[in-house]
Structures are given as structure tokens and as C-alpha cells.
Design a protein around this motif. Structure first.
Motif, PDB file in Angstrom:
ATOM      1  N   ALA A  88       0.840  -1.202   0.000  1.00 43.95           N
ATOM      2  CA  ALA A  88       0.000   0.000   0.000  1.00 43.95           C
ATOM      3  C   ALA A  88       0.873   1.248   0.000  1.00 43.95           C
ATOM      4  CB  ALA A  88      -0.912  -0.001   1.223  1.00 43.95           C
ATOM      5  N   ASN A  89       0.380   2.309  -0.614  1.00 46.02           N
ATOM      6  CA  ASN A  89       1.078   3.602  -0.642  1.00 46.02           C
ATOM      7  C   ASN A  89       2.493   3.501  -1.206  1.00 46.02           C
ATOM      8  OD1 ASN A  89      -1.124   5.024   0.554  1.00 46.02           O
ATOM      9  ND2 ASN A  89      -0.536   4.126   2.517  1.00 46.02           N
ATOM     10  N   ASN A  90       2.644   2.758  -2.299  1.00 49.04           N
ATOM     11  CA  ASN A  90       3.937   2.561  -2.959  1.00 49.04           C
ATOM     12  C   ASN A  90       4.939   1.831  -2.080  1.00 49.04           C
ATOM     13  OD1 ASN A  90       3.262   3.799  -5.463  1.00 49.04           O
ATOM     14  ND2 ASN A  90       3.400   5.780  -4.427  1.00 49.04           N
ATOM     15  N   GLY A  91       4.450   1.003  -1.158  1.00 48.05           N
ATOM     16  CA  GLY A  91       5.322   0.219  -0.291  1.00 48.05           C
ATOM     17  C   GLY A  91       5.855  -1.005  -1.005  1.00 48.05           C
ATOM     18  N   GLY A  92       6.267  -1.977  -0.242  1.00 50.23           N
ATOM     19  CA  GLY A  92       6.811  -3.197  -0.821  1.00 50.23           C
ATOM     20  C   GLY A  92       8.242  -3.435  -0.388  1.00 50.23           C
ATOM     21  N   PHE A  93       8.699  -2.693   0.606  1.00 52.65           N
ATOM     22  CA  PHE A  93      10.048  -2.910   1.097  1.00 52.65           C
ATOM     23  C   PHE A  93      10.133  -2.432   2.543  1.00 52.65           C
ATOM     24  CE2 PHE A  93       9.908   1.352  -0.545  1.00 52.65           C
ATOM     25  CZ  PHE A  93      10.634   2.095   0.353  1.00 52.65           C
ATOM     26  N   THR A  94      11.088  -3.000   3.233  1.00 54.08           N
ATOM     27  CA  THR A  94      11.403  -2.580   4.594  1.00 54.08           C
ATOM     28  C   THR A  94      12.864  -2.891   4.825  1.00 54.08           C
ATOM     29  OG1 THR A  94      10.761  -2.731   6.912  1.00 54.08           O
ATOM     30  CG2 THR A  94      10.776  -4.781   5.666  1.00 54.08           C
ATOM     31  N   GLY A  95      13.466  -2.200   5.736  1.00 56.66           N
ATOM     32  CA  GLY A  95      14.868  -2.460   5.992  1.00 56.66           C
ATOM     33  C   GLY A  95      15.375  -1.729   7.207  1.00 56.66           C
ATOM     34  N   VAL A  96      16.616  -2.007   7.516  1.00 57.99           N
ATOM     35  CA  VAL A  96      17.309  -1.354   8.613  1.00 57.99           C
ATOM     36  C   VAL A  96      18.731  -1.045   8.138  1.00 57.99           C
ATOM     37  CG1 VAL A  96      18.005  -3.559   9.663  1.00 57.99           C
ATOM     38  CG2 VAL A  96      17.874  -1.512  11.062  1.00 57.99           C
ATOM     39  N   ARG A  97      19.211   0.135   8.513  1.00 60.19           N
ATOM     40  CA  ARG A  97      20.530   0.593   8.084  1.00 60.19           C
ATOM     41  C   ARG A  97      21.271   1.175   9.284  1.00 60.19           C
ATOM     42  NH1 ARG A  97      21.614   5.332   3.553  1.00 60.19           N
ATOM     43  NH2 ARG A  97      19.918   4.231   2.530  1.00 60.19           N
ATOM     44  N   THR A  98      22.558   0.923   9.325  1.00 55.78           N
ATOM     45  CA  THR A  98      23.368   1.542  10.369  1.00 55.78           C
ATOM     46  C   THR A  98      23.442   3.044  10.122  1.00 55.78           C
ATOM     47  OG1 THR A  98      25.435   1.308   9.125  1.00 55.78           O
ATOM     48  CG2 THR A  98      24.852  -0.499  10.629  1.00 55.78           C
ATOM     49  N   LYS A  99      23.792   3.769  11.154  1.00 51.23           N
ATOM     50  CA  LYS A  99      24.149   5.168  10.945  1.00 51.23           C
ATOM     51  C   LYS A  99      25.419   5.187  10.116  1.00 51.23           C
ATOM     52  CE  LYS A  99      22.320   7.141  15.193  1.00 51.23           C
ATOM     53  NZ  LYS A  99      22.651   7.894  16.408  1.00 51.23           N
ATOM     54  N   THR A 100      25.636   6.276   9.401  1.00 50.46           N
ATOM     55  CA  THR A 100      26.872   6.410   8.637  1.00 50.46           C
ATOM     56  C   THR A 100      28.051   6.426   9.605  1.00 50.46           C
ATOM     57  OG1 THR A 100      25.716   7.632   6.916  1.00 50.46           O
ATOM     58  CG2 THR A 100      28.111   7.835   6.960  1.00 50.46           C
ATOM     59  N   LEU A 101      29.020   5.580   9.339  1.00 53.22           N
ATOM     60  CA  LEU A 101      30.193   5.501  10.204  1.00 53.22           C
ATOM     61  C   LEU A 101      31.095   6.709   9.997  1.00 53.22           C
ATOM     62  CD1 LEU A 101      31.055   1.733   9.611  1.00 53.22           C
ATOM     63  CD2 LEU A 101      29.792   2.731  11.532  1.00 53.22           C
ATOM     64  N   VAL A 102      31.504   7.323  11.061  1.00 51.93           N
ATOM     65  CA  VAL A 102      32.419   8.465  10.971  1.00 51.93           C
ATOM     66  C   VAL A 102      33.776   7.990  10.465  1.00 51.93           C
ATOM     67  CG1 VAL A 102      33.614  10.258  12.291  1.00 51.93           C
ATOM     68  CG2 VAL A 102      31.231   9.699  12.816  1.00 51.93           C
ATOM     69  N   GLN A 103      34.222   6.849  10.981  1.00 52.43           N
ATOM     70  CA  GLN A 103      35.472   6.235  10.536  1.00 52.43           C
ATOM     71  C   GLN A 103      35.120   5.024   9.675  1.00 52.43           C
ATOM     72  OE1 GLN A 103      38.622   7.362  11.225  1.00 52.43           O
ATOM     73  NE2 GLN A 103      39.364   5.789   9.850  1.00 52.43           N
ATOM     74  N   PRO A 104      35.303   5.117   8.346  1.00 53.00           N
ATOM     75  CA  PRO A 104      34.949   3.993   7.469  1.00 53.00           C
ATOM     76  C   PRO A 104      35.690   2.716   7.851  1.00 53.00           C
ATOM     77  CG  PRO A 104      35.423   5.949   6.187  1.00 53.00           C
ATOM     78  CD  PRO A 104      35.833   6.251   7.598  1.00 53.00           C
ATOM     79  N   LEU A 105      35.046   1.584   7.611  1.00 52.22           N
ATOM     80  CA  LEU A 105      35.676   0.288   7.831  1.00 52.22           C
ATOM     81  C   LEU A 105      36.537  -0.076   6.626  1.00 52.22           C
ATOM     82  CD1 LEU A 105      32.708  -1.851   9.187  1.00 52.22           C
ATOM     83  CD2 LEU A 105      34.599  -0.880  10.492  1.00 52.22           C
TER      84      LEU A 105
END
Length: 131
Positions: free
Chosen positions: A4-21
Motif C-alpha cells: 500500500a502507498n507505494n510500499g513493498g520494502f522494509t529495511g534497517v541501516r546503520t548510521k553512517t560511520l564516521v570512521q569507514p571500515l
């Protein structure tokens, strides 16, 4: 999930890391998960741009809810933007700034996820490591 309402996905993302891995000495990512039989996406980001390139690898899960190990070599990660493949430079494994898990109705380039269905889902991340 719902479409509904152009949905069809869900997810979780980390905050952007200040110090890249820097995982450039590794060959890929290992996930230990408990899941429900759906196909999910593991996404790595090598840019802090919020809607930038999403390096994506899809993986199937068993429906038994028991711990399951998924090995995703970096060569399996596809550069995408909003589920569309794009041409770009190689994944910068020395500059990983975010990690994401997603369940999406779409695979790539308009193709549909064959296991997607509306309703409840369950993906538990038990561990993440490199190999």
C-alpha cells in the motif's frame, strides 16, 4: 510488509560511520541469521550520500527459524540505486560507511522477488563478520 502507498520494502541501516571500515583484506561478508524463508538483501555502502550507490547481494533463507550462515563474497555485490543496477566503479572495500538489511518486493531492474509476500516477516541477525 505492505505494498500500500507505494510500499513493498522494509529495511534497517546503520548510521553512517564516521570512521569507514577497511575490509579490503577480506573476501566477503558472513551473516548468521534466523529467518522465515524469504529472500533478503544485504547492502554495503561506500559513500555517505544517503541515496547513493547501494552495493547489494540477495540471499535466500530457510523457513525453519534455526541459525543459518550466509556467505556473500564481495564479487556478488551489485551496484544499485532504488533496485536498479547501475554502472560505476568497483566497491571500495577500504571505505565501508554503512551496512543494511532489506526485504523488498523487487529484485533488480523491475524483476520481482519470488519469495515476497505482504504480511509479517522475521529476520534476526545473530552475527556479522568478514572472511
Amino acid at each position: 510488509t505492505t505494498t500500500a502507498n507505494n510500499g513493498g520494502f522494509t529495511g534497517v541501516r546503520t548510521k553512517t560511520l564516521v570512521q569507514p571500515l577497511d575490509i579490503s583484506a577480506c573476501k566477503g561478508i558472513t551473516l548468521r541469521v534466523k529467518a522465515d524463508g524469504f529472500r533478503y538483501k544485504c547492502i554495503l555502502r561506500d559513500s555517505s550520500e544517503w541515496n547513493g550507490v547501494a552495493w547489494t547481494a540477495s540471499f535466500d533463507t530457510p523457513a525453519n527459524g534455526r541459525p543459518y550462515e550466509v556467505k556473500l563474497p564481495f564479487k556478488f555485490f551489485v551496484p544499485t540505486m532504488f533496485a536498479k543496477t547501475i554502472r560505476t566503479e568497483a566497491l571500495k572495500t577500504d571505505a565501508i560507511v554503512a551496512f543494511q538489511l532489506s526485504l523488498s518486493k523487487f529484485e533488480y531492474d523491475g524483476g520481482l522477488n519470488p519469495t515476497f509476500q505482504e504480511g509479517p516477516f522475521a529476520l534476526t541477525l545473530l552475527d556479522i563478520s568478514t572472511f
